[in-house]
Enzyme design. Structure first.
Site, short mmCIF file in Angstrom:
data_model
loop_
_atom_site.label_atom_id
_atom_site.label_comp_id
_atom_site.label_asym_id
_atom_site.label_seq_id
_atom_site.Cartn_x
_atom_site.Cartn_y
_atom_site.Cartn_z
N ASN A 37 -4.82 20.23 20.94
CA ASN A 37 -5.18 18.85 21.32
C ASN A 37 -6.63 18.52 20.97
O ASN A 37 -6.91 17.46 20.41
CB ASN A 37 -4.92 18.63 22.81
CG ASN A 37 -3.44 18.78 23.15
OD1 ASN A 37 -2.60 18.81 22.25
ND2 ASN A 37 -3.12 18.89 24.43
N LYS A 90 0.54 -14.80 -21.56
CA LYS A 90 0.08 -14.61 -20.18
C LYS A 90 -1.00 -13.55 -20.05
O LYS A 90 -0.97 -12.51 -20.69
CB LYS A 90 1.26 -14.20 -19.29
CG LYS A 90 2.28 -15.31 -19.14
CD LYS A 90 1.98 -16.21 -17.98
CE LYS A 90 2.46 -15.53 -16.71
NZ LYS A 90 2.37 -16.40 -15.58
N GLN A 142 0.69 11.90 17.37
CA GLN A 142 0.84 12.45 16.02
C GLN A 142 1.14 11.35 15.00
O GLN A 142 0.93 11.53 13.81
CB GLN A 142 1.97 13.50 16.03
CG GLN A 142 2.22 14.15 14.70
CD GLN A 142 3.10 15.38 14.84
OE1 GLN A 142 2.65 16.44 15.28
NE2 GLN A 142 4.38 15.25 14.49
N THR A 172 -13.72 -27.97 0.77
CA THR A 172 -13.15 -27.78 2.10
C THR A 172 -11.71 -28.26 1.97
O THR A 172 -11.44 -29.19 1.20
CB THR A 172 -13.90 -28.58 3.19
OG1 THR A 172 -13.79 -29.97 2.89
CG2 THR A 172 -15.37 -28.21 3.27
N HIS A 173 -10.82 -27.61 2.67
CA HIS A 173 -9.38 -27.91 2.53
C HIS A 173 -8.92 -27.75 1.07
O HIS A 173 -7.92 -28.34 0.68
CB HIS A 173 -9.04 -29.33 3.00
CG HIS A 173 -9.67 -29.71 4.29
ND1 HIS A 173 -9.03 -29.60 5.51
CD2 HIS A 173 -10.91 -30.19 4.57
CE1 HIS A 173 -9.84 -30.00 6.48
NE2 HIS A 173 -10.99 -30.36 5.95
N ASN A 202 -2.35 -12.06 -16.55
CA ASN A 202 -2.13 -12.21 -15.11
C ASN A 202 -3.21 -11.51 -14.29
O ASN A 202 -3.64 -10.42 -14.64
CB ASN A 202 -0.76 -11.65 -14.72
CG ASN A 202 0.37 -12.50 -15.28
OD1 ASN A 202 0.22 -13.71 -15.43
ND2 ASN A 202 1.49 -11.86 -15.60
N SER A 239 2.35 -10.16 -19.56
CA SER A 239 3.74 -10.34 -19.16
C SER A 239 4.63 -9.74 -20.23
O SER A 239 4.33 -9.82 -21.42
CB SER A 239 4.05 -11.83 -19.00
OG SER A 239 5.44 -12.06 -19.14
N GLU A 270 -4.26 -10.22 -7.17
CA GLU A 270 -3.09 -10.45 -6.31
C GLU A 270 -2.84 -9.26 -5.38
O GLU A 270 -2.52 -9.42 -4.21
CB GLU A 270 -1.85 -10.70 -7.18
CG GLU A 270 -1.93 -11.99 -7.97
CD GLU A 270 -0.83 -12.07 -9.01
OE1 GLU A 270 0.23 -12.63 -8.69
OE2 GLU A 270 -1.01 -11.56 -10.12
N1 ARG Z 1 0.38 17.92 15.11
C1 ARG Z 1 -0.14 17.49 16.36
C2 ARG Z 1 -0.74 16.08 16.22
O1 ARG Z 1 -0.95 15.70 15.14
C3 ARG Z 1 -1.20 18.42 16.83
C4 ARG Z 1 -1.39 18.43 18.31
C5 ARG Z 1 -0.21 19.01 18.97
N2 ARG Z 1 -0.45 19.22 20.36
C6 ARG Z 1 0.53 19.54 21.18
N3 ARG Z 1 0.22 19.68 22.42
N4 ARG Z 1 1.77 19.65 20.77
O2 ARG Z 1 -0.96 15.40 17.18
#
Ligand code: ARG
Length: 468
Positions: free
Chosen positions: A120, A293, A332, A165-166, A295, A287, A300
């Site tokens: 984490n 053309k 994730q 403008t506009h 383009n 084109s 775009e």
């Molecule tokens: N692959 C996970 C992500 O991108 C990593 C963290 C996973 N953590 C867990 N407690 N399963 O978030």
């Protein structure tokens, strides 16, 4: 890249201790992020190397184990970068893929790397390092873009063009003034990038799963090693926070919106009906059926890119909305959105920079367009206020009558005779003709920030110094 599927039968080597069975193939498919988060390999290795060094410095790991780990991580990274790394879906993500390979290379010491850490805080750290690089790339990209706009402005501080403008002819402005308007816009984008970058630069590493850790780690040390200003102050927040990604996306959204506005102007200006500018062949396409053309495809596409960047913003905001603290696997889903938006953003900035550098304004066409559509009607009204002491509303009315007269005759205001003018207001003198040219019109707009060549030259000089 090869993808060996190792874990469907047996339980996961990284967390499978409490599992008798391996995951269903569909579970693996929905769970794995390795297909995209392999992009975080350099950041993952950088974060792990900093973590290992800190574990040794605090006596949690031996120096020799830490050294083995730090070297081994570089070996793994070089394998990945050389393209001879077998990514495994069963190992879910980049973090476990790298660690598993480290185990193959080093054996037992590799298993000590994950002490006082969790995926984490690891993923939050990796993703922050990656996003921070993108903020820096965007900063550089915006600076380059501002420079080419300033260069365009310098080519025409007194080149007259119609201001709209506009999308209706409003008043004459100068090419330099129009270019410098975009410099202001991109300067705000750059300032948003810098604000967000300063705000996000706190290290999540050491927050562990969510609660911190009982090991005597040194979060200040890893923060410093990784170029963060400080460790984040609350471990729950550290692993739950994706504001940095959202700020990257919102900042990019606004910037892409700005790009789309100039892109739209280019599409209009480059058309045969306008011919205000010539786009270089380098940023145009032909084109397959119509030989004549040329383009404006790049313009775009730049007009369109904002769609996917805003889409990514809405997607991630929606993922994060309502998530309880701390980490949830929902998070994730952050990476693909940010990766795609960042790629689009950097490509857009580079393409616009190239296109603007090559752009050629057609001075004659611009001037003729500026003089059409009664663009100096406001100057006439202002003259009546200044020289004939009319209240502005009355001057506006009288000028409207003269515009109508010229329109009926199919001529410009400057083509009316003094008698014509005096038939609408007897106090008009021949001096009025001095303000009816587009050059006189722009030269008169000397208020701060206005379109007069002298004000525009000041804007250019200020930005040239700031960007030097
Ligand atoms: N692959 C996970 C992500 O991108 C990593 C963290 C996973 N953590 C867990 N407690 N399963 O978030």
């Amino acid at each position: 890249m090869s993808d060996q599927n190792t874990g469907t039968k047996s339980s996961n080597a990284m967390w499978g201790g409490r599992f008798a069975d391996g995951p269903d193939a569909l579970m693996e498919a929905i769970n794995a992020s390795i297909g995209y988060d392999r992009r975080l390999a350099p950041q993952d290795v950088e974060g792990s190397r900093a973590h290992a060094a800190m574990l040794a410095a605090t006596g949690i790991l031996t120096d020799s184990d830490a050294e083995l780990i730090r070297e081994g991580l570089l070996t793994v990274l070089s394998e990945i970068e050389a393209g001879n790394f077998a990514f495994s879906t069963a190992l879910e993500d980049i973090h476990m893929n790298i660690e598993a390979r480290l185990k193959e290379l080093l054996g037992e010491p590799a298993g000590r790397l994950h002490t006082a850490r969790s995926r984490n805080d690891q993923v939050a750290t990796d993703f922050k390092l990656w996003t921070r690089d993108q903020f820096d790339a965007m900063d550089a990209g915006l600076t380059a873009l501002m420079k080419v706009f300033v260069a365009q402005a310098e080519a025409g501080p007194d080149m007259v063009m119609p201001g709209f403008t506009h999308l209706q002819t409003a008043q004459p402005v100068t090419w330099g003034h129009h270019m410098m308007a975009y410099v202001e816009m991109f300067a705000r984008d750059r300032s948003r990038v810098r604000d967000a970058r300063a705000r996000m630069n706190e290290s999540p590493l050491g927050a562990a799963a969510l609660a911190g850790t009982g090991f005597a780690i040194d979060r200040h040390m890893t923060a410093e090693t990784l170029g963060f200003d400080r460790p984040s102050a609350n471990s729950l927040d550290a692993v739950s926070d994706r504001d940095f990604a959202l700020e990257f996306l919102t900042t990019s959204s606004i910037c892409a919106m700005h790009l789309s506005r100039f892109a739209e102007e280019l599409v209009i200006w480059a058309s045969a009906q306008f011919r205000f500018v010539t786009l270089s062949d380098r940023f145009s396409t032909g084109s397959s059926i119509m030989p004549q053309k040329k383009n404006p495809d790049a313009a775009e596409l730049l007009r369109a890119k904002v769609g996917r960047i805003v889409g990514a913003t809405v997607a991630l905001l929606t993922v994060m909305k309502g998530l309880p603290l701390a980490y949830s696997k929902d998070m994730q889903e952050d990476k693909e959105q940010v990766f795609d938006a960042a790629d689009s953003m950097m490509l857009s900035l580079a393409a616009m920079t190239g296109m603007v550098a090559d752009l050629r304004p057609n001075a004659e066409v611009l001037r003729a367009a500026a003089a059409s559509g009664f663009s100096t009607a406001t100057d006439l009204a202002d003259w009546l206020v200044r020289e004939a002491n009319l209240p502005f509303r009355d001057a506006h009315h009288a000028t409207g009558a003269l515009v109508k007269m010229a329109e009926d005759r199919g001529c410009d205001l400057a083509d009316l005779t003094l008698e014509d003018m005096q038939s609408v207001n007897p106090s008009i003198t021949s001096g009025v003709f001095d303000v009816l040219t587009v050059e006189a019109s722009v030269a008169s707009r000397i208020s701060y920030g206005g379109t007069s060549p002298e004000r525009v030259r000041e804007q250019i000089a200020r930005w040239k110094e700031a960007l030097a």
